[in-house]
Design an enzyme around this catalytic site. Structure first.
Site, PDB file in Angstrom:
ATOM      1  N   TYR A  53       0.834  -1.214   0.000  1.00 17.22           N
ATOM      2  CA  TYR A  53       0.000   0.000   0.000  1.00 17.22           C
ATOM      3  C   TYR A  53       0.864   1.258   0.000  1.00 17.22           C
ATOM      4  O   TYR A  53       0.698   2.142  -0.842  1.00 17.22           O
ATOM      5  CB  TYR A  53      -0.916  -0.017   1.221  1.00 17.22           C
TER       6      TYR A  53
ATOM      7  N   GLU B 254       4.131   1.809  -0.717  1.00 18.70           N
ATOM      8  CA  GLU B 254       4.951   2.031  -1.902  1.00 18.70           C
ATOM      9  C   GLU B 254       4.099   2.131  -3.169  1.00 18.70           C
ATOM     10  O   GLU B 254       4.466   2.816  -4.121  1.00 18.70           O
ATOM     11  CB  GLU B 254       5.996   0.922  -2.051  1.00 18.70           C
ATOM     12  N   GLY B 255       2.956   1.449  -3.177  1.00 20.89           N
ATOM     13  CA  GLY B 255       2.055   1.591  -4.316  1.00 20.89           C
ATOM     14  C   GLY B 255       1.570   3.018  -4.464  1.00 20.89           C
ATOM     15  O   GLY B 255       1.539   3.587  -5.569  1.00 20.89           O
ATOM     16  N   LYS B 256       1.198   3.624  -3.342  1.00 19.02           N
ATOM     17  CA  LYS B 256       0.732   5.007  -3.373  1.00 19.02           C
ATOM     18  C   LYS B 256       1.869   5.978  -3.689  1.00 19.02           C
ATOM     19  O   LYS B 256       1.679   6.991  -4.370  1.00 19.02           O
ATOM     20  CB  LYS B 256       0.097   5.374  -2.028  1.00 19.02           C
TER      21      LYS B 256
ATOM     22  N   ARG C 277      -9.723  -1.043  10.734  1.00 16.35           N
ATOM     23  CA  ARG C 277      -9.336   0.315  11.120  1.00 16.35           C
ATOM     24  C   ARG C 277      -9.752   0.565  12.562  1.00 16.35           C
ATOM     25  O   ARG C 277     -10.735   0.020  13.056  1.00 16.35           O
ATOM     26  CB  ARG C 277      -9.964   1.341  10.183  1.00 16.35           C
TER      27      ARG C 277
ATOM     28  N   GLN D 271       0.577   5.367  20.808  1.00 17.92           N
ATOM     29  CA  GLN D 271       0.744   5.868  19.450  1.00 17.92           C
ATOM     30  C   GLN D 271      -0.411   6.814  19.121  1.00 17.92           C
ATOM     31  O   GLN D 271      -1.530   6.647  19.604  1.00 17.92           O
ATOM     32  CB  GLN D 271       0.832   4.720  18.433  1.00 17.92           C
TER      33      GLN D 271
ATOM     34  N   VAL E 270     -11.078   3.050  14.337  1.00 18.52           N
ATOM     35  CA  VAL E 270     -12.375   3.614  14.730  1.00 18.52           C
ATOM     36  C   VAL E 270     -13.469   2.563  14.610  1.00 18.52           C
ATOM     37  O   VAL E 270     -14.251   2.345  15.548  1.00 18.52           O
ATOM     38  CB  VAL E 270     -12.715   4.860  13.891  1.00 18.52           C
TER      39      VAL E 270
ATOM     40  N   ASN F  36     -13.134  -0.715  14.447  1.00 16.55           N
ATOM     41  CA  ASN F  36     -12.853  -1.797  15.393  1.00 16.55           C
ATOM     42  C   ASN F  36     -13.397  -1.477  16.772  1.00 16.55           C
ATOM     43  O   ASN F  36     -14.118  -2.278  17.390  1.00 16.55           O
ATOM     44  CB  ASN F  36     -11.345  -2.023  15.505  1.00 16.55           C
TER      45      ASN F  36
END
Length: 332
Positions: free
Chosen positions: A154, A156-158, A195, A218, A197, A199
């Protein structure tokens, strides 16, 4: 007589790839409300027909099932490229396909925009910053990304998609817009997308313990989906010379533990917070610097986390209470 939309602009025919997804469906609604025609393109890998069910009878809405890793032949005036799984559970389930969607999808949509000579907006992500060593993150920060980790399909794809957008801009003078989206939440999130929220809300509504990874120290910044959509449209409607990348997100920073405590407070019940090991490459902090969005686009988020959570909890409460729970997503 030429019809003028409610904003005093000529109506356009606008393509939204990933338009049946969480963010895409809200964007389709907003564009229709502005008087435009909307062509929603989705392969339903993570999007759902139910997200746009209320739009199917709209005279200016069209739904096309299509995978953007294959060429697309349509006629439109603008393109929003939102197609890509965006949650770890979904993008890690088939990482090769995730990378293809970002890279080959960008090539195909950019080729379409080049042929039509129309503006195209790339929905990039804060994940291009990786586990940042600069805080808050400004658009000139190059990031700290693991190129071979479980999230790299995700991330590196972006990053590669952004490269393609800017090379098309430099080489072909294509009108591009690149937006880096930070954590977004709201109605129509998939209940099993992993994700934080969704979850926390689903666990609390079911009376289960809330799972946090690590000690919960975090940090994340949570932007309500309506605010994000305003930012996407503001970017597309900005002058041609505004290409980005521009951060769109809410700079109010919360720890994961604070989010869990707020969800428990709003829902009530007996849920406790339990800790699990931190996943590999999970960023320790994430907060956008939105100076460019404010100064260039006149955009600021307006919906506070507590207000947005109340709306999101209401959505999930209805979803779970009606037995409309989608089939569980595949595990990574």
């Amino acid at each position: 007589m030429v019809n003028i939309n409610p904003n005093g602009l000529l109506p356009k025919r606008i393509a939204v790839t990933g338009g049946a997804g969480f963010v895409g469906s809200h964007l389709c609604e907003a564009l229709l409300a502005r008087g435009h025609e909307v062509l929603c393109i989705d392969n339903f890998y993570t999007g759902a027909r139910s997200n746009v069910q209320n739009l199917l009878t709209h005279p200016r809405f069209e739904l096309m099932r299509h995978d953007i890793t294959f060429p697309l032949y349509i006629e439109v005036d603008e393109i929003y490229n939102l197609a890509c799984p965006a949650s770890p559970v979904h993008y890690q389930f088939d990482p090769v396909q995730t990378l293809k969607t970002s890279v080959i999808g960008a090539i195909n949509t950019l080729g379409l925009a080049k042929r039509l000579r129309v503006p195209i907006l790339q929905a990039s992500t804060s994940e291009v910053y990786g586990d940042p060593e600069v805080h808050p993150q400004t658009e000139d920060y190059w990031g700290n990304v693991n190129p071979i980790g479980p999230r790299s399909c995700y991330d590196e794809g972006k990053r590669c998609a952004e490269t393609l957008f800017f090379d098309y801009h430099r080489q072909h003078q294509l009108a591009i817009k690149v937006v880096r989206i930070f954590n977004t939440y709201g109605p129509r999130m998939h209940p099993n997308d992993g994700r934080v929220v969704s979850n926390f809300i689903v666990q609390a509504l079911r009376g289960e313990d809330i799972t946090i990874f690590g000690d919960g120290s975090q940090t994340r910044s949570f932007c309500y989906v309506d605010d994000l959509v305003r930012g996407l449209i503001a970017m597309m409607e900005s002058p041609r010379e505004v290409v980005g990348p521009i951060n769109i997100g809410n700079p109010s920073e919360f720890t994961i533990r604070q989010l869990a405590e707020m969800v428990i407070e709003l829902i009530g019940g007996s849920s406790r917070i339990v800790q699990r090991p931190l996943p590999q490459d999970d960023p320790k902090q994430r907060q956008p610097d939105i100076t460019q969005a404010r100064d260039t686009l006149g955009w600021l988020p307006t919906i506070a986390l507590r207000e947005g959570l109340v709306r999101t909890i209401s959505y999930f409460d209805t979803l779970l209470g009606t037995g409309a729970m989608p089939i569980p997503a595949p595990s990574a």
